[in-house]
Design an enzyme around this catalytic site. Structure first.
Site, short mmCIF file in Angstrom:
data_model
loop_
_atom_site.label_atom_id
_atom_site.label_comp_id
_atom_site.label_asym_id
_atom_site.label_seq_id
_atom_site.Cartn_x
_atom_site.Cartn_y
_atom_site.Cartn_z
N ARG A 27 25.43 -53.78 -4.37
CA ARG A 27 26.18 -53.76 -5.82
C ARG A 27 26.98 -52.68 -6.06
O ARG A 27 27.04 -52.20 -7.29
CB ARG A 27 25.02 -54.13 -6.78
CG ARG A 27 24.37 -55.50 -6.75
CD ARG A 27 25.39 -56.47 -7.42
NE ARG A 27 24.42 -57.82 -7.40
CZ ARG A 27 23.79 -58.46 -8.21
NH1 ARG A 27 23.76 -57.88 -9.35
NH2 ARG A 27 23.28 -59.58 -7.86
N ARG A 31 29.39 -53.91 -12.52
CA ARG A 31 29.58 -53.54 -13.48
C ARG A 31 29.33 -52.06 -13.99
O ARG A 31 29.53 -51.75 -15.04
CB ARG A 31 28.50 -54.42 -14.72
CG ARG A 31 29.18 -55.77 -14.83
CD ARG A 31 28.09 -56.78 -15.61
NE ARG A 31 26.86 -57.05 -14.65
CZ ARG A 31 25.83 -57.81 -14.83
NH1 ARG A 31 25.91 -58.63 -15.90
NH2 ARG A 31 24.88 -57.81 -13.92
N ARG A 40 36.87 -58.16 -14.38
CA ARG A 40 35.90 -59.04 -14.73
C ARG A 40 36.28 -59.83 -16.09
O ARG A 40 36.20 -61.21 -16.04
CB ARG A 40 34.29 -58.73 -14.80
CG ARG A 40 33.48 -59.65 -15.27
CD ARG A 40 33.34 -60.60 -14.05
NE ARG A 40 32.01 -61.66 -14.55
CZ ARG A 40 32.25 -62.69 -15.28
NH1 ARG A 40 33.56 -62.93 -15.78
NH2 ARG A 40 31.26 -63.58 -15.69
N ASP A 77 28.96 -64.04 -3.77
CA ASP A 77 27.40 -64.08 -4.32
C ASP A 77 26.64 -65.01 -3.52
O ASP A 77 27.53 -65.94 -2.69
CB ASP A 77 27.40 -64.73 -5.90
CG ASP A 77 26.02 -64.49 -6.54
OD1 ASP A 77 25.89 -63.43 -6.88
OD2 ASP A 77 25.09 -65.35 -6.35
N TYR A 152 16.33 -70.29 -5.89
CA TYR A 152 17.16 -70.68 -6.88
C TYR A 152 17.34 -72.31 -6.95
O TYR A 152 17.50 -72.74 -8.11
CB TYR A 152 18.46 -69.90 -6.68
CG TYR A 152 18.29 -68.53 -7.02
CD1 TYR A 152 18.21 -68.12 -8.26
CD2 TYR A 152 18.00 -67.47 -6.01
CE1 TYR A 152 18.22 -66.47 -8.56
CE2 TYR A 152 18.14 -66.06 -6.40
CZ TYR A 152 17.89 -65.66 -7.63
OH TYR A 152 17.80 -64.33 -7.98
O1 CP3 Z 1 28.74 -55.36 -4.39
C1 CP3 Z 1 28.17 -55.90 -3.73
O2 CP3 Z 1 26.85 -55.90 -3.35
C2 CP3 Z 1 28.65 -57.31 -3.31
C3 CP3 Z 1 28.65 -58.27 -4.26
C4 CP3 Z 1 27.26 -59.29 -4.61
C5 CP3 Z 1 26.96 -59.71 -5.60
N1 CP3 Z 1 25.80 -60.54 -5.58
C6 CP3 Z 1 27.85 -59.68 -7.14
C7 CP3 Z 1 27.52 -60.07 -8.23
C8 CP3 Z 1 26.28 -59.33 -3.75
C9 CP3 Z 1 25.75 -58.77 -2.23
C10 CP3 Z 1 25.27 -60.05 -4.30
C11 CP3 Z 1 24.02 -60.85 -4.02
C12 CP3 Z 1 22.99 -61.37 -4.88
N2 CP3 Z 1 23.34 -62.31 -5.53
C13 CP3 Z 1 21.64 -61.39 -4.65
C14 CP3 Z 1 20.88 -60.68 -3.56
C15 CP3 Z 1 20.77 -59.24 -3.54
C16 CP3 Z 1 20.01 -58.94 -5.09
O3 CP3 Z 1 20.57 -58.21 -6.06
O4 CP3 Z 1 18.56 -59.13 -5.04
C17 CP3 Z 1 21.00 -62.29 -5.49
C18 CP3 Z 1 19.77 -62.77 -6.02
C19 CP3 Z 1 22.13 -62.78 -6.43
C20 CP3 Z 1 22.09 -63.87 -7.42
C21 CP3 Z 1 22.78 -63.26 -8.54
N3 CP3 Z 1 24.01 -62.88 -8.90
C22 CP3 Z 1 22.15 -62.94 -9.74
C23 CP3 Z 1 20.54 -63.00 -10.09
C24 CP3 Z 1 23.13 -62.47 -10.62
C25 CP3 Z 1 22.90 -62.18 -12.13
C26 CP3 Z 1 22.26 -60.84 -12.40
C27 CP3 Z 1 23.24 -60.20 -13.00
O5 CP3 Z 1 23.41 -58.70 -12.70
O6 CP3 Z 1 24.16 -60.28 -13.60
C28 CP3 Z 1 24.13 -62.38 -10.04
C29 CP3 Z 1 25.52 -62.16 -10.55
C30 CP3 Z 1 26.32 -61.18 -10.01
N4 CP3 Z 1 26.50 -61.01 -8.56
C31 CP3 Z 1 27.07 -60.04 -10.50
C32 CP3 Z 1 27.82 -59.51 -9.40
C33 CP3 Z 1 28.83 -58.28 -9.62
C34 CP3 Z 1 27.12 -59.69 -11.95
C35 CP3 Z 1 28.06 -61.10 -12.77
C36 CP3 Z 1 29.18 -60.66 -13.51
O7 CP3 Z 1 29.83 -59.52 -13.36
O8 CP3 Z 1 29.42 -61.10 -14.43
#
Ligand code: CP3
Length: 349
Positions: A27, A31, A40, A77, A152
């Site tokens: 990540r 944000r 975003r 994602d 999920y």
């Molecule tokens: O920089 C990176 O790591 C690359 C991008 C990336 C994202 N999600 C972007 C993202 C990666 C590798 C993921 C993987 C991901 N997504 C996982 C596995 C890793 C982990 O965190 O356990 C999981 C479980 C998800 C599912 C997911 N996506 C959730 C549960 C959420 C919501 C939680 C949150 O932080 O809002 C997301 C959204 C998400 N994925 C965001 C980003 C940047 C935030 C959304 C936004 O900016 O509006």
């Protein structure tokens, strides 16, 4: 002996012990960066953002401009695959992912081939990023691992996974069929990513915790093995990093059984556990607490030095044990990257 131009991340994944490990952060795009929040705000929604190669490439590159990180990870994602298989996926603002009803599994099996084409935007993002990124910095592709994605799909949202585990016990044939669909779709998706410029492939098994040993073998080890084997059968030699987060001591079974080059460790992993996995001939990655990165200060510095000392004697990739928290001060990330790389980080905006 070795090509000094070869990205540090790939040297580590080839089993080299380096004078200092490569660093990237789960990540790292997102944000915690003000430039990400600005980008975003221009997207209709998060899923549309992921499917927009121009915006996703920009988000991937933002942390690379700010910090001397050794690898970029494609902005996407883990929940894009369920969408491509025909399940509705959306993000509730301030809450997280939501999924519509689980589609019929046999019907999804018929969508596997087409699903990769529906994810072609991610291939385009990889191509764009690879064209812009310096050759010394590696580009990582990724997918969610089948069990985590299935949790999920079954529960319809982020959860404590008790519904998914119950489903695994009450509907074993359905669960196995769903995992098989995900194995197939994920392998094809990762082959496409490798062909589009991904130089390493990471499998995110974010919810490997709480599984009994036999269940872990069935829903984690088996599917991961099958994915790596399918990708290799397609002629792709790109190294894999597997991340069975929360697996505890079972991470050793994982490292022994799954033919990945790298094993990512979570915050709990002991020094000894990591060294044993290095002793199995694998590269390890991890495992700074993301809360300690957010807290920063001398405690973070001490832990960073401790990780470098305990694991830097073998093949090692510096990273967190879980993704960067959105409210992490950018200065703390800068300080961490500077400490690991020895490269001064430009004053942050
Ligand atoms: O920089 C990176 O790591 C690359 C991008 C990336 C994202 N999600 C972007 C993202 C990666 C590798 C993921 C993987 C991901 N997504 C996982 C596995 C890793 C982990 O965190 O356990 C999981 C479980 C998800 C599912 C997911 N996506 C959730 C549960 C959420 C919501 C939680 C949150 O932080 O809002 C997301 C959204 C998400 N994925 C965001 C980003 C940047 C935030 C959304 C936004 O900016 O509006």
């Amino acid at each position: 002996m070795t090509d000094p131009k070869k990205p540090r991340l790939l040297r580590a994944l080839a089993g080299e012990t380096l004078e200092r490990p490569p660093i990237w952060l789960m990540r790292q795009a997102g944000r915690s960066l003000p430039e990400y929040r600005a980008l975003r705000s221009r997207a209709k929604d998060f899923i549309a953002f992921c499917h927009n190669p121009e915006m996703a490439a920009e988000a991937t590159l933002q942390p690379m401009r700010r910090f001397p990180l050794d690898a970029a990870i494609v902005f996407a994602d883990i929940l894009l695959i369920p969408g491509a298989l025909g399940q509705k996926v959306w993000f509730e603002v301030g809450e997280g992912p939501r999924l519509g009803e689980l589609p019929d599994i046999a019907r999804m099996a018929g969508e596997v081939e087409a699903s990769t084409g529906r994810l072609s935007a991610i291939g385009e993002t990889l191509e764009r990023v690879r064209a812009e990124l310096e050759p010394e910095r590696a580009l990582i592709g990724f997918a969610g691992a089948p069990w985590t994605v299935a949790t999920y799909m079954i529960e319809g949202r982020g959860s404590d996974r008790s519904g998914a585990r119950t489903y695994a016990y009450e509907n074993p044939e359905k669960l196995d069929a769903l995992l098989a669909v995900l194995v197939d779709a994920t392998a094809r998706y990762l082959v496409m990513q490798a062909k589009s410029g991904a130089q390493a492939l990471k499998l995110f098994e974010s919810w490997a915790e709480g599984l009994a040993e036999d269940v872990f073998e069935r829903v984690v080890v088996g599917p991961h093995k099958a994915i790596v084997e399918k990708v290799r059968a397609a002629g792709v030699t790109t190294p894999f990093i597997g991340f069975p987060r929360g697996a505890g001591a079972l991470v050793e079974n994982y490292a022994r059984s799954v033919p990945v080059e790298g094993v990512a460790l979570d915050t709990q992993a002991s020094a000894e556990l990591g060294r044993r996995i290095q002793g199995q001939g694998k590269t390890i990655q991890g495992a700074l607490d993301n809360l300690l990165l957010r807290a920063g200060g001398p405690a973070m510095d001490a832990r960073v030095d401790g990780l470098l000392a305990q694991w830097g004697g073998g093949p090692y990739i510096f990273n967190l044990g879980h993704g960067v928290m959105p409210d992490t001060p950018v200065e703390h990330i800068a300080r961490l990257v500077e400490r690991v790389t020895g490269k001064p980080v430009r004053a942050v905006a």
